[in-house]
Design an enzyme around this catalytic site. Structure first.
Site, short mmCIF file in Angstrom:
data_model
loop_
_atom_site.label_atom_id
_atom_site.label_comp_id
_atom_site.label_asym_id
_atom_site.label_seq_id
_atom_site.Cartn_x
_atom_site.Cartn_y
_atom_site.Cartn_z
N SER A 291 0.79 -1.23 0.00
CA SER A 291 0.00 0.00 0.00
C SER A 291 0.82 1.29 0.00
O SER A 291 0.27 2.37 0.01
CB SER A 291 -1.00 0.01 1.17
OG SER A 291 -0.33 -0.11 2.39
N LYS A 334 -6.00 3.38 9.31
CA LYS A 334 -5.19 4.38 8.60
C LYS A 334 -5.81 5.77 8.70
O LYS A 334 -5.11 6.77 8.87
CB LYS A 334 -5.03 3.97 7.13
CG LYS A 334 -4.13 2.76 6.94
CD LYS A 334 -4.06 2.35 5.47
CE LYS A 334 -3.11 1.16 5.29
NZ LYS A 334 -3.03 0.74 3.89
#
Length: 385
Positions: A291, A334
């Protein structure tokens, strides 16, 4: 024998734990909790996972055979729940029979409410202290979560409340204080210096430094990616204790930027005459996962074009060689990390729009969440003119 029982010829023979539990429950459809099934160990005496297959497999457990009972017993109406820390430590045939529900670590907000509603009162009561004599500020609780613990659960946090409670009792008994009020500023007197630091957003826009969003077993975090280039022969250097997947993301990002150099106004000669160095700070901490691909690509374009990156934007997403942005996991954690770090905007893959509802409402309100499909979309929102 713990599962299937002992044969009656043995001295002190007993039924297995499953049938003992059925006898204790006194119903044919109880709920059974089998804790930490990933700790099953096999040796030359036998493999307990084979016996567990008979217990857990809905096609077989109608005819479960216990050595002590010496007859078949129907377990098909029992609801079995098992827990495990590591999914892949469970033998594959056993794992195949299970419906798997993954529980991620608590978020900071969840830890805060657990502390307020349960942990503090539990420690005060177990130490025999009057609850009116100890008060801990909300800011102090949040500082304990962020600066004194780094864990998926709340065990260490619970221990810290125990430490504060004992020191509060000492002040009341020795210093004759009527009550103790713990604030963010006085926390150091009770717990010492903070053990962990949280990444803050960059103070101003930078060239070649992009802020990514990372997911760890302890929750979310922000991650800086730095890119520099210098005269050389076209080599790529990667530092910061990166895993194989992250290294491949960096190579894919560089290949994408090289293949589309005209689009970014980068001269092809620059790649041939320069070495590129990609570094992810906190070099002692291992990092991996796909990611960071988007973050690396943005940092590369920024460094090679000398355009600054907006310091209030965080980003996450896997990159392909064609510049597509693929979905990632751990969006809730996140987003909370981005909110904590002071970021104003986060860029997420288009396919992760379905996960936005998982983000706590107070975090959603404070963050501008933009979904992107390609690197071109990402660069529009991150590079400053």
């Amino acid at each position: 024998s713990e599962i299937r029982g002992h044969r009656r010829t043995y001295l002190g023979a007993l039924p297995g734990r499953i049938l003992q539990g059925m006898r204790k429950a006194k119903v044919v459809n109880p709920l059974f909790l089998l804790d930490e099934i990933d700790k099953l160990g096999s040796d030359y005496k036998g493999d307990p996972s084979a016996a567990m297959l008979e217990v857990l497999d809905p096609a077989e457990n109608k005819r479960f055979s216990d050595h002590y009972l010496e007859d078949q017993y129907d377990l098909s109406k029992v609801l079995f729940i098992t827990t495990a820390n590591y999914l892949y430590n469970i033998p594959a045939p056993l794992r195949d029979r299970m419906e798997i529900i993954e529980l991620s670590s608590y978020t900071e907000i969840e830890k805060f409410h657990i502390a307020r509603k349960h942990l503090i009162d539990k420690q005060v009561e177990s130490h025999g202290l009057d609850k009116n004599k100890l008060e801990i500020d909300d800011d102090a609780v949040m500082t304990m979560i962020r600066a004194y613990t780094k864990e998926a659960g709340v065990r260490q946090l619970d221990r810290l409340f125990g430490t504060i409670t004992r020191k509060a009792i000492k002040k009341i008994l020795r210093d004759k204080d009527k009550s103790v009020h713990v604030t963010k500023d006085t926390l150091k007197d009770y717990l010492g210096k903070p053990k962990y630091t949280n990444h803050e957003a960059e103070k101003e826009p930078q060239v070649g430094t992009a802020t990514g969003l990372a997911y760890t077993q302890f929750g979310g975090d922000t991650l800086s990616v730095e890119v520099a280039y210098y005269k050389g022969s076209g080599k790529l250097s990667l530092t910061g204790q990166l895993g194989d997947v992250m290294k491949e993301s960096a190579q894919a990002a560089l290949s994408y930027v090289r293949a589309n150099n005209d689009q970014f106004d980068i001269k092809k000669q620059l790649f041939d005459d320069s070495n590129v160095h990609i570094h992810v700070p906190e070099g002692a901490v291992p990092k991996d996962g796909p990611s960071a691909g988007v973050t690396i690509a943005v940092a590369l374009v920024s460094a090679l074009t000398k355009r600054k990156i907006d310091n209030t934007v965080g980003m996450t997403g896997e990159i392909t060689l064609r510049g597509r942005v693929l979905p990632i996991g751990g969006l809730k954690e996140k987003a909370i990390a981005a909110h904590r770090s002071g970021l104003k905007t986060i860029l997420i893959p288009k396919e992760n729009e379905r996960d936005i509802e998982d983000i706590p409402e107070e975090v959603r309100k404070s963050l501008k969440i933009i979904s992107v499909e390609t690197i071109e979309d990402v660069l529009k929102h991150t590079l400053l003119d």
